[in-house]
Every structure is written in structure tokens, then in C-alpha cells.
Design a protein around this motif. Structure first.
Motif, PDB file in Angstrom:
ATOM      1  N   ARG A 119       4.560  29.625  21.265  1.00  0.00           N
ATOM      2  CA  ARG A 119       4.831  28.339  21.047  1.00  0.00           C
ATOM      3  C   ARG A 119       6.264  27.946  20.938  1.00  0.00           C
ATOM      4  O   ARG A 119       6.743  28.844  20.574  1.00  0.00           O
ATOM      5  N   MET A 120       6.559  26.742  21.243  1.00  0.00           N
ATOM      6  CA  MET A 120       7.879  26.314  21.268  1.00  0.00           C
ATOM      7  C   MET A 120       8.120  25.001  20.529  1.00  0.00           C
ATOM      8  O   MET A 120       7.401  24.177  20.743  1.00  0.00           O
ATOM      9  N   ASP A 121       8.955  24.896  19.518  1.00  0.00           N
ATOM     10  CA  ASP A 121       9.468  23.565  19.019  1.00  0.00           C
ATOM     11  C   ASP A 121      10.915  23.254  19.099  1.00  0.00           C
ATOM     12  O   ASP A 121      11.731  24.118  19.263  1.00  0.00           O
ATOM     13  N   ILE A 122      11.142  22.092  19.183  1.00  0.00           N
ATOM     14  CA  ILE A 122      12.781  21.690  19.499  1.00  0.00           C
ATOM     15  C   ILE A 122      13.078  20.630  18.367  1.00  0.00           C
ATOM     16  O   ILE A 122      12.230  19.568  18.389  1.00  0.00           O
ATOM     17  N   SER A 123      14.039  20.568  17.603  1.00  0.00           N
ATOM     18  CA  SER A 123      14.588  19.411  16.828  1.00  0.00           C
ATOM     19  C   SER A 123      15.846  19.372  17.290  1.00  0.00           C
ATOM     20  O   SER A 123      16.446  20.278  17.501  1.00  0.00           O
ATOM     21  N   SER A 124      16.158  17.889  17.224  1.00  0.00           N
ATOM     22  CA  SER A 124      17.586  17.674  17.609  1.00  0.00           C
ATOM     23  C   SER A 124      17.892  16.445  17.095  1.00  0.00           C
ATOM     24  O   SER A 124      17.156  15.788  16.772  1.00  0.00           O
ATOM     25  N   GLU A 125      19.373  16.036  16.952  1.00  0.00           N
ATOM     26  CA  GLU A 125      19.825  14.890  16.683  1.00  0.00           C
ATOM     27  C   GLU A 125      21.171  14.667  17.458  1.00  0.00           C
ATOM     28  O   GLU A 125      21.971  15.496  17.478  1.00  0.00           O
ATOM     29  N   ALA A 126      21.209  13.509  17.995  1.00  0.00           N
ATOM     30  CA  ALA A 126      22.559  13.226  18.576  1.00  0.00           C
ATOM     31  C   ALA A 126      23.722  13.488  17.788  1.00  0.00           C
ATOM     32  O   ALA A 126      23.594  12.968  16.812  1.00  0.00           O
ATOM     33  N   GLY A 127      24.619  13.972  18.579  1.00  0.00           N
ATOM     34  CA  GLY A 127      25.832  14.450  17.788  1.00  0.00           C
ATOM     35  C   GLY A 127      25.877  15.515  16.921  1.00  0.00           C
ATOM     36  O   GLY A 127      26.955  15.781  16.267  1.00  0.00           O
ATOM     37  N   CYS A 128      24.909  16.136  16.511  1.00  0.00           N
ATOM     38  CA  CYS A 128      24.530  17.013  15.532  1.00  0.00           C
ATOM     39  C   CYS A 128      23.895  18.500  16.189  1.00  0.00           C
ATOM     40  O   CYS A 128      23.841  19.427  15.227  1.00  0.00           O
ATOM     41  N   GLY A 129      23.874  18.491  17.453  1.00  0.00           N
ATOM     42  CA  GLY A 129      23.270  19.768  17.854  1.00  0.00           C
ATOM     43  C   GLY A 129      21.614  19.750  18.046  1.00  0.00           C
ATOM     44  O   GLY A 129      20.753  18.959  17.598  1.00  0.00           O
ATOM     45  N   THR A 130      21.173  20.750  18.449  1.00  0.00           N
ATOM     46  CA  THR A 130      19.916  21.343  18.923  1.00  0.00           C
ATOM     47  C   THR A 130      19.313  22.565  18.108  1.00  0.00           C
ATOM     48  O   THR A 130      20.003  23.377  18.266  1.00  0.00           O
ATOM     49  N   ILE A 131      18.124  22.596  17.970  1.00  0.00           N
ATOM     50  CA  ILE A 131      17.568  23.931  17.221  1.00  0.00           C
ATOM     51  C   ILE A 131      16.224  24.163  18.176  1.00  0.00           C
ATOM     52  O   ILE A 131      15.481  23.268  18.158  1.00  0.00           O
ATOM     53  N   VAL A 132      16.201  25.037  18.963  1.00  0.00           N
ATOM     54  CA  VAL A 132      14.984  25.513  19.708  1.00  0.00           C
ATOM     55  C   VAL A 132      14.255  26.675  18.904  1.00  0.00           C
ATOM     56  O   VAL A 132      15.062  27.827  18.786  1.00  0.00           O
ATOM     57  N   LYS A 133      13.343  26.586  18.725  1.00  0.00           N
ATOM     58  CA  LYS A 133      12.514  27.917  18.112  1.00  0.00           C
ATOM     59  C   LYS A 133      11.222  28.227  19.001  1.00  0.00           C
ATOM     60  O   LYS A 133      10.533  26.971  19.582  1.00  0.00           O
ATOM     61  N   PHE A 134      11.148  29.397  19.311  1.00  0.00           N
ATOM     62  CA  PHE A 134       9.881  29.818  19.712  1.00  0.00           C
ATOM     63  C   PHE A 134       9.205  31.177  19.227  1.00  0.00           C
ATOM     64  O   PHE A 134      10.172  31.991  18.522  1.00  0.00           O
ATOM     65  N   SER A 135       7.999  31.372  19.448  1.00  0.00           N
ATOM     66  CA  SER A 135       7.604  32.485  18.728  1.00  0.00           C
ATOM     67  C   SER A 135       6.533  33.249  19.930  1.00  0.00           C
ATOM     68  O   SER A 135       5.748  32.455  20.680  1.00  0.00           O
ATOM     69  N   PHE A 136       6.252  34.285  19.792  1.00  0.00           N
ATOM     70  CA  PHE A 136       5.128  35.138  20.381  1.00  0.00           C
ATOM     71  C   PHE A 136       4.121  35.593  19.241  1.00  0.00           C
ATOM     72  O   PHE A 136       4.628  35.859  18.052  1.00  0.00           O
ATOM     73  N   PRO A 137       2.919  35.755  19.606  1.00  0.00           N
ATOM     74  CA  PRO A 137       2.013  35.878  18.326  1.00  0.00           C
ATOM     75  C   PRO A 137       2.019  37.543  18.055  1.00  0.00           C
ATOM     76  O   PRO A 137       2.565  38.359  18.828  1.00  0.00           O
TER      77      PRO A 137
END
Length: 177
Positions: free
Chosen positions: A150-168
Motif C-alpha cells: 500500500r502507498m500513502d501520500i501526505s503533502s502541503e503546498a510549500g512544505c514538502g511531501t511525504i510518501v510512505k509505502f509498505s510491503f506485507p
């Protein structure tokens, strides 16, 4: 190639060539490719990798493709002298957890729902001069899902992005004694 891969993934015809491989070697290989681009922009790339990671049972070429897509986005959308941080470990439930965080331009909350749509460009003043096929994230997400991840992304304009992914956890192998 991204178009072909995405088409195969959507039609259920994407073949994975799975076998155990060394996660650290794969990550190091991906970073070796990304490093010249990061250096050119004066970016700091920090990698925090858990020691003694077990082998991963997956398609190594696709795993590297996932890393390269996410790392190239982080480098592409992070301004000069910014930072990209990569954290790789085994989570509390035994899954392989990978987090890529940048200090880039970020994505506004109203545009975040559209980033996984093929050919959808999240336009802003900062992105107008940056080229791309707009297929990297949709393909990356499908490649992760084909590995039961699964993959999740959180981000805020001007503050960067965090992408998380995991394999079981079932994809992590026991180390040979």
C-alpha cells in the motif's frame, strides 16, 4: 515504457518476476542513479536504513522502479539546497516500510486527490517548467499494489511531501544462518 507498464497493470497482464533479493543493494543501486541529479541541485539526501534488513521476496526490477519514480519526483520538485530523506525499516507488524520525505514545493490539499490519475498534471507556478509524463505516481501505486503493498501520500503546498509505502510481512524472508 511507463504507458506500456501502466496498461499491463490495469489489464492484469503485468508479470512480476519474484525472487528474494537484498533490499540494501537495491536501494543503493537506485540512489546511485538519483545521486547525480540531487548533487546537481545541491540537495541533501539522507538515508536511514535499518541494519540487517531481511531479503525481500518481490520483483527487484519493479522495486527499483518504484524507488526511482518516488526519488526522482522528490528530487525534481525540491528546490536547490533542499533535503530528501529516505527511511527504510521493518514496521511493528513486520512489514517493510519505506518513507521518502522532501522539503519540496508540496501539493495543495485540493489537488492531492488527483495525483494518481493518469496524465493528470497538478499545475502550479512551480511545476509549469518541470517536464513529466504524469504517469509515475499512478504506475508506482499499481506496482506497489501488485506486490500486495500500500502507498500513502501526505503533502502541503510549500512544505514538502511525504510518501510512505509498505510491503506485507509475508514478503520478508528469513536470513540464512
Amino acid at each position: 515504457n511507463d504507458i506500456l507498464d501502466l496498461s499491463k497493470a490495469e489489464s492484469g497482464k503485468l508479470e512480476l518476476y519474484e525472487e528474494p533479493f537484498d533490499i540494501e543493494d537495491s536501494v543503493t543501486g537506485a540512489l546511485r542513479i538519483i545521486d547525480p541529479l540531487a548533487q546537481k541541485k545541491g540537495l541533501f539526501v539522507d538515508v536511514n536504513m535499518m541494519e540487517g534488513l531481511p531479503p525481500l521476496f518481490a520483483d527487484e526490477r519493479r522495486f527499483k522502479q518504484i524507488l526511482l519514480n518516488l526519488l526522482s519526483n522528490a528530487v525534481k520538485f525540491t528546490p536547490v539546497a533542499g533535503r530528501v530523506t529516505v527511511d527504510i525499516n521493518v514496521g511493528q507488524t513486520g512489514e517493510l516500510s519505506v518513507t521518502i520525505q522532501d522539503t519540496g514545493i508540496g501539493i495543495s490539499a485540493d489537488k492531492l486527490p488527483f495525483i494518481f490519475e493518469e496524465f493528470a498534471r497538478v499545475e502550479s507556478i512551480e511545476t509549469k517548467s518541470i517536464e513529466g509524463t504524469e504517469l509515475g505516481l499512478p504506475l508506482t501505486k499499481r506496482l506497489i499494489e501488485h506486490h500486495d503493498g500500500r502507498m500513502d501520500i501526505s503533502s502541503e503546498a510549500g512544505c514538502g511531501t511525504i510518501v510512505k509505502f509498505s510491503f506485507p510481512a509475508c514478503r520478508l524472508m528469513e536470513r540464512a544462518a
